[in-house]
Design an enzyme around this catalytic site. Sequence first.
Site, mmCIF file in Angstrom:
data_model
loop_
_atom_site.group_PDB
_atom_site.id
_atom_site.type_symbol
_atom_site.label_atom_id
_atom_site.label_comp_id
_atom_site.label_asym_id
_atom_site.label_seq_id
_atom_site.Cartn_x
_atom_site.Cartn_y
_atom_site.Cartn_z
ATOM 1 N N ASP A 114 0.225 -7.660 1.476
ATOM 2 C CA ASP A 114 0.672 -6.267 1.605
ATOM 3 C C ASP A 114 2.189 -6.143 1.676
ATOM 4 O O ASP A 114 2.739 -5.400 2.496
ATOM 5 C CB ASP A 114 0.033 -5.601 2.828
ATOM 6 C CG ASP A 114 0.038 -4.081 2.709
ATOM 7 O OD1 ASP A 114 0.322 -3.569 1.614
ATOM 8 O OD2 ASP A 114 -0.243 -3.409 3.717
ATOM 9 N N SER A 129 4.644 2.659 7.945
ATOM 10 C CA SER A 129 4.319 1.490 7.118
ATOM 11 C C SER A 129 5.509 1.092 6.255
ATOM 12 O O SER A 129 6.093 1.920 5.560
ATOM 13 C CB SER A 129 3.116 1.786 6.222
ATOM 14 O OG SER A 129 1.944 1.898 6.973
ATOM 15 N N HIS A 178 0.814 -1.214 0.000
ATOM 16 C CA HIS A 178 0.000 0.000 0.000
ATOM 17 C C HIS A 178 0.853 1.273 0.000
ATOM 18 O O HIS A 178 0.359 2.349 -0.324
ATOM 19 C CB HIS A 178 -0.987 0.000 1.175
ATOM 20 C CG HIS A 178 -0.381 0.279 2.514
ATOM 21 N ND1 HIS A 178 -0.086 -0.717 3.409
ATOM 22 C CD2 HIS A 178 -0.038 1.436 3.127
ATOM 23 C CE1 HIS A 178 0.411 -0.176 4.516
ATOM 24 N NE2 HIS A 178 0.452 1.126 4.367
#
Length: 466
Positions: free
Chosen positions: A151, A225, A121
């Site tokens: 992911d 992230s 993402h």
Amino acid sequence: MKQYSQLFLVSLISGAMTLGAYKLLFDSNGYFSNNHNSITTTAADSYAKKVGLSGEVLDFTEAAEKTIHTVVHVKNVSYKTISNPMLEYFYGYKGGQPQEQIGTGSGVIISEDGYIVTNNHVIKDASEIEITLNNKKSYKAKLIGTDSKMDIALLKINADEKLPYTAFANSDSVKIGEWVLAVGNPYNLNSTVTAGIVSAKARNIGTSGIQSFIQTDAAVNPGNSGGALVNSRGDLIGINTMISSTTGSYVGYSFAVPSNIARKIIEDLMEYGNVQRGILGVQGGELNATASKELGISQTEGFYISNVTKNSGASKSGLQKGDIIIKLDNQNIATYADLSGYINTKRPNDKVEVTFIRDGKNKNVAVILSKNEFFSTEFKGIELENLNAADKKKFNINYGVKIKAINNENLIQYEEELKGNIILSIDNVKATDIETVSKLLNKKEENQSIRLEMINKNGELIRIII
């Protein structure tokens, strides 16, 4: 004479008692001495070491110094065309000016020649990806491959030097309560280090993809992230992926993809160009007090098999409905997340030792994992899967890949027209199956246009360029 002997004995005993009392109360280590506190402190230090609270245990400086140089800043540059409905309505004007959009996140260098792992993402729909190292040097990155389900994305930069990198640790060996560091770039604050402990393993938080997160209480915020979750030695045990929050900021829970899963995905992308998913071939659910009561069994932990897939490895090895899986190899299985997390580290044709309960007795059987017929790959926001027998019969073809989903914002308006179409060739190269397509697309630059030849849902041959 006897009286003198008694007096001497009494004097001797009295002297010994006096000397002993002095040593106990007033000597250098006595109760009333200035050094008495050192005894208490030493005892506290001994206890602290037992419970892991000593200064030596809590010194994360070496792990932090080792990790910050391997964590990078990832900048995602994409372009989105903004339309003007007023101009379109009154003047028939179509189109608009593309506007640059920038997203940021983190990544971890995993090899000295520039391979970097991050979250899918973080780089999704990127036209350009820029990597900035801890020493402020910047490089353009190439997208090697992605796994949107888990992911994870793999990038590559060509640096002019050997790069520091983080070594993978065995995430199965991580213990609840173990100290960990989260390193990343929250809110564009480079090289931020936060500390916490492992709060839980194999945590299922209801995502459609990975269902076996490492949960920690190390502070993680937007921008973290793709960053590193490392142990006290600075070894990689996870890729920080998400937080659970109603505000969008950290409130006490953060989650990371275990390093064993991330490493397996990366190795697959490097070797095969796509992710090789093995399946055990069982369906069912995890046990708890309620489920066990309904099933009429006493076992409250493990994975209860409600169905076995025909011709799967589980079927061939004799697993049956009603069996309760409690261990895979040496990994205890108490929940579905335990089972799926372990299987996600394996490939088709890997052998797994399954320990299960049947009729109240523990049994063992070796299962060879099957190949998932419908494993998929993704490129430019188009998710592809292999054809099944019904597709081949319907379109009278024996090769091709099917468009499973459209995640690209620029193509979302054409989703109805594209979803379900069969791609026959890419740049005039036959699209035999997912493996072939993945290797072909892996050689393409992300911003390079490609020509697709496909059959739409009506069986018509069409050609498009994306």
